[in-house]
Scaffold this active site. Structure first.
Site, PDB file in Angstrom:
ATOM      1  N   CYS A 113       0.598  -1.551   0.038  1.00 48.66           N
ATOM      2  CA  CYS A 113      -0.046   0.345  -0.290  1.00 48.66           C
ATOM      3  C   CYS A 113       1.089   1.283  -0.240  1.00 48.66           C
ATOM      4  O   CYS A 113       0.283   1.757  -0.248  1.00 48.66           O
ATOM      5  CB  CYS A 113      -0.578  -0.110   1.070  1.00 48.66           C
ATOM      6  SG  CYS A 113      -2.299  -1.216   1.264  1.00 48.66           S
ATOM      7  N   HIS A 239      -2.682   7.541   2.982  1.00 54.08           N
ATOM      8  CA  HIS A 239      -3.607   5.963   2.238  1.00 54.08           C
ATOM      9  C   HIS A 239      -4.697   5.485   2.803  1.00 54.08           C
ATOM     10  O   HIS A 239      -5.206   5.906   4.195  1.00 54.08           O
ATOM     11  CB  HIS A 239      -2.617   4.921   2.987  1.00 54.08           C
ATOM     12  CG  HIS A 239      -2.932   3.218   2.223  1.00 54.08           C
ATOM     13  ND1 HIS A 239      -3.661   3.389   1.110  1.00 54.08           N
ATOM     14  CD2 HIS A 239      -2.790   2.032   3.166  1.00 54.08           C
ATOM     15  CE1 HIS A 239      -4.422   2.327   1.285  1.00 54.08           C
ATOM     16  NE2 HIS A 239      -3.852   1.628   2.224  1.00 54.08           N
ATOM     17  N   ASN A 269     -10.215   0.131   0.802  1.00 58.58           N
ATOM     18  CA  ASN A 269      -8.895   0.837   0.375  1.00 58.58           C
ATOM     19  C   ASN A 269      -8.077   0.085  -0.956  1.00 58.58           C
ATOM     20  O   ASN A 269      -8.413  -0.940  -1.375  1.00 58.58           O
ATOM     21  CB  ASN A 269      -8.231  -0.971   0.883  1.00 58.58           C
ATOM     22  CG  ASN A 269      -6.413  -0.251   1.453  1.00 58.58           C
ATOM     23  OD1 ASN A 269      -6.106   0.085   0.933  1.00 58.58           O
ATOM     24  ND2 ASN A 269      -6.400  -1.277   2.526  1.00 58.58           N
TER      25      ASN A 269
HETATM   26  O1  UT7 Z   1      -3.026  -1.236   3.804  1.00 57.78           O
HETATM   27  C1  UT7 Z   1      -3.277  -1.664   4.514  1.00 57.78           C
HETATM   28  C2  UT7 Z   1      -4.262  -2.673   5.073  1.00 57.78           C
HETATM   29  N1  UT7 Z   1      -4.800  -3.433   6.212  1.00 57.78           N
HETATM   30  C3  UT7 Z   1      -5.779  -2.024   7.447  1.00 57.78           C
HETATM   31  O2  UT7 Z   1      -5.008  -1.521   7.329  1.00 57.78           O
HETATM   32  C4  UT7 Z   1      -6.223  -2.463   7.762  1.00 57.78           C
HETATM   33  C5  UT7 Z   1      -5.717  -2.020   9.703  1.00 57.78           C
HETATM   34  N2  UT7 Z   1      -6.908  -3.213  10.198  1.00 57.78           N
HETATM   35  C6  UT7 Z   1      -8.559  -2.807  10.489  1.00 57.78           C
HETATM   36  O3  UT7 Z   1      -8.968  -1.981   9.356  1.00 57.78           O
HETATM   37  C7  UT7 Z   1      -9.177  -3.222  11.456  1.00 57.78           C
HETATM   38  O4  UT7 Z   1      -8.865  -3.989  12.225  1.00 57.78           O
HETATM   39  C8  UT7 Z   1     -10.562  -4.303  10.566  1.00 57.78           C
HETATM   40  C9  UT7 Z   1     -10.981  -3.268   9.834  1.00 57.78           C
HETATM   41  C10 UT7 Z   1      -9.814  -5.428   9.875  1.00 57.78           C
HETATM   42  C11 UT7 Z   1     -11.282  -4.573  11.996  1.00 57.78           C
HETATM   43  O5  UT7 Z   1     -11.520  -4.212  12.554  1.00 57.78           O
HETATM   44  P1  UT7 Z   1     -11.128  -4.425  14.434  1.00 57.78           P
HETATM   45  O6  UT7 Z   1     -12.103  -3.035  15.209  1.00 57.78           O
HETATM   46  O7  UT7 Z   1     -10.047  -4.386  14.349  1.00 57.78           O
HETATM   47  O8  UT7 Z   1     -12.216  -5.636  14.284  1.00 57.78           O
HETATM   48  P2  UT7 Z   1     -12.074  -7.010  15.596  1.00 57.78           P
HETATM   49  O9  UT7 Z   1     -10.629  -7.509  14.037  1.00 57.78           O
HETATM   50  O10 UT7 Z   1     -10.699  -6.827  16.925  1.00 57.78           O
HETATM   51  O11 UT7 Z   1     -12.489  -7.988  15.058  1.00 57.78           O
HETATM   52  C12 UT7 Z   1     -13.996  -7.358  16.214  1.00 57.78           C
HETATM   53  C13 UT7 Z   1     -15.562  -8.737  16.053  1.00 57.78           C
HETATM   54  C14 UT7 Z   1     -15.223 -10.233  15.840  1.00 57.78           C
HETATM   55  O12 UT7 Z   1     -16.261 -10.555  16.831  1.00 57.78           O
HETATM   56  P3  UT7 Z   1     -15.461 -10.982  18.684  1.00 57.78           P
HETATM   57  O13 UT7 Z   1     -14.452 -12.310  18.099  1.00 57.78           O
HETATM   58  O14 UT7 Z   1     -15.383 -10.031  18.949  1.00 57.78           O
HETATM   59  O15 UT7 Z   1     -16.704 -12.137  18.532  1.00 57.78           O
HETATM   60  C15 UT7 Z   1     -14.938  -9.957  14.767  1.00 57.78           C
HETATM   61  O16 UT7 Z   1     -15.022 -11.442  14.288  1.00 57.78           O
HETATM   62  O17 UT7 Z   1     -15.590  -7.953  14.536  1.00 57.78           O
HETATM   63  C16 UT7 Z   1     -16.239  -9.716  13.840  1.00 57.78           C
HETATM   64  N3  UT7 Z   1     -16.034  -9.229  13.287  1.00 57.78           N
HETATM   65  C17 UT7 Z   1     -17.080  -8.796  12.165  1.00 57.78           C
HETATM   66  N4  UT7 Z   1     -18.149  -8.966  12.140  1.00 57.78           N
HETATM   67  C18 UT7 Z   1     -18.854  -8.280  10.940  1.00 57.78           C
HETATM   68  C19 UT7 Z   1     -15.351  -8.659  12.271  1.00 57.78           C
HETATM   69  N5  UT7 Z   1     -15.018  -8.771  10.722  1.00 57.78           N
HETATM   70  C20 UT7 Z   1     -15.979  -8.506  10.736  1.00 57.78           C
HETATM   71  C21 UT7 Z   1     -17.329  -8.631   9.808  1.00 57.78           C
HETATM   72  N6  UT7 Z   1     -18.458  -8.050  10.429  1.00 57.78           N
HETATM   73  N7  UT7 Z   1     -17.197  -7.805   8.388  1.00 57.78           N
END
Ligand code: UT7
Length: 312
Positions: A113, A239, A269
């Site tokens: 990225c 980004h 993204n």
């Molecule tokens: O270009 C660089 C590339 N990447 C990035 O910049 C990504 C950086 N990271 C992020 O943007 C965030 O970490 C995410 C958007 C990917 C995830 O958000 P988060 O607030 O960190 O969520 P999490 O991974 O801590 O997940 C929270 C909960 C989990 O459930 P439990 O374990 O608490 O029951 C996930 O299973 O949300 C669940 N979850 C979802 N629920 C509904 C994860 N993805 C989804 C989804 N829809 N799409």
């Protein structure tokens, strides 16, 4: 002294739009979750027959027109992409052929990225060393081809598209400074294997924390090194990965969100394409104007990161 400046920009987005509601029909997610956690509403997805090269060429044609530049004036082509159509020849060589650009250096740059910001740094140095007079720098990605459409943690984030800039030699500074870096110790938190059918893998939380902890420092450093403060900045063009990362960075920098170009909501993204897309949209919307001070910043797989301070 020779300097480098942005002469023109262009962008391209595929026609198909995939909304959060569309995604909720494929994986266990909701529009509300995606919007709240990422800021994304929809993203553009390339058609099955549409290639990274075609998107790059479409964006490049617009950038060339905006810069009043003919293809035969270009003497360097750099394409930032982590989703090339082929391992080789490079996307840059395909673009060269498609636009009928005469022989000149042409290569792809892979810094995930951060690729576009790395590209600005490379092109700036080609120009300031006197090797290049007019460069075509493109960020183009087909992220939809490499995400796992069953994985709700990643497939909701990414989109396809391309952005391009013509950067040319100038007597006064346009690109004021660039700073790029990487830390391979974090290589396993975001990666895409080269094996057939491999999909992008990410530890979202780890990437999120690293980004939030680093981006304000990266932005602060490039400004301080130029004896500039955040108050001098007209636009931050980050980004476009997650609205919460962008908001946290702006807050730590003391920069109002009104000074941030945001395209994440309708692009998702788009990896190396995200910054040139946002720059071009900002110019089209007449937010970004000639003479203004722009700060580009990115982070991505590697981990890689970088910034570019530009007098547009
Ligand atoms: O270009 C660089 C590339 N990447 C990035 O910049 C990504 C950086 N990271 C992020 O943007 C965030 O970490 C995410 C958007 C990917 C995830 O958000 P988060 O607030 O960190 O969520 P999490 O991974 O801590 O997940 C929270 C909960 C989990 O459930 P439990 O374990 O608490 O029951 C996930 O299973 O949300 C669940 N979850 C979802 N629920 C509904 C994860 N993805 C989804 C989804 N829809 N799409």
């Amino acid at each position: 002294m020779i300097f480098a400046k942005i002469a023109g920009t262009g962008s391209y987005l595929p026609k198909t739009i995939l909304s959060n509601a569309d995604l909720a029909e494929r994986v266990d997610t909701t529009h509300e979750w995606i919007l709240e956690r990422t800021g994304i509403v929809s993203r553009h997805i390339a058609s099955l027959s549409e290639t990274t090269t075609e998107m790059a060429v479409a964006a490049a044609k617009k950038a060339l027109a905006a810069a009043n530049t003919l293809p035969n004036e270009i003497d360097l082509i750099v394409v930032a992409t982590c989703t090339p159509d082929k391992n080789f020849p490079s996307t840059a060589c395909h673009v060269q052929q498609a636009l009928d650009i005469p022989p000149c250096p042409a290569f792809d740059l892979q810094a995930a990225c951060s690729g576009f910001v790395y590209g600005v740094s490379v092109v700036d140095q080609f120009i300031r060393s006197g090797h290049t007079k007019k460069a075509l720098l493109i960020g183009a990605e087909s992220m939809s081809r490499v995400v796992d459409w069953q994985d709700r943690r990643t497939c909701i984030l990414f989109g396809d598209g391309a952005g391009a800039v013509v950067i040319e030699a100038a007597e006064t500074p346009g690109i004021l400074a660039t700073q790029v870096s990487a830390d391979g110790r974090e290589k396993d938190i975001l990666f895409l294997d080269n094996s057939p059918g491999a999909t992008l893998q990410m530890q979202g939380n780890s990437v999120f924390k690293l980004a939030v902890n680093q981006l304000d420092k990266i932005a602060g450093k490039i400004l301080a090194d130029q004896n500039l403060t955040i108050a001098a900045l007209d636009w931050l063009i980050p980004h476009q990965a997650n609205i919460r990362i962008i908001q946290a960075t702006a807050e730590k920098l003391g920069l109002p969100m009104e000074k941030v170009i945001l395209t994440l909501d309708h692009h998702g993204n788009t990896s190396a394409a995200s910054i040139p897309l946002a720059l071009d949209i900002g110019i089209q919307q007449q937010k970004v104007k000639r003479g203004q001070l722009l700060l580009l910043e990115a982070f991505g797989g590697g981990l890689t990161w970088g910034s570019a301070l530009i007098r547009y």
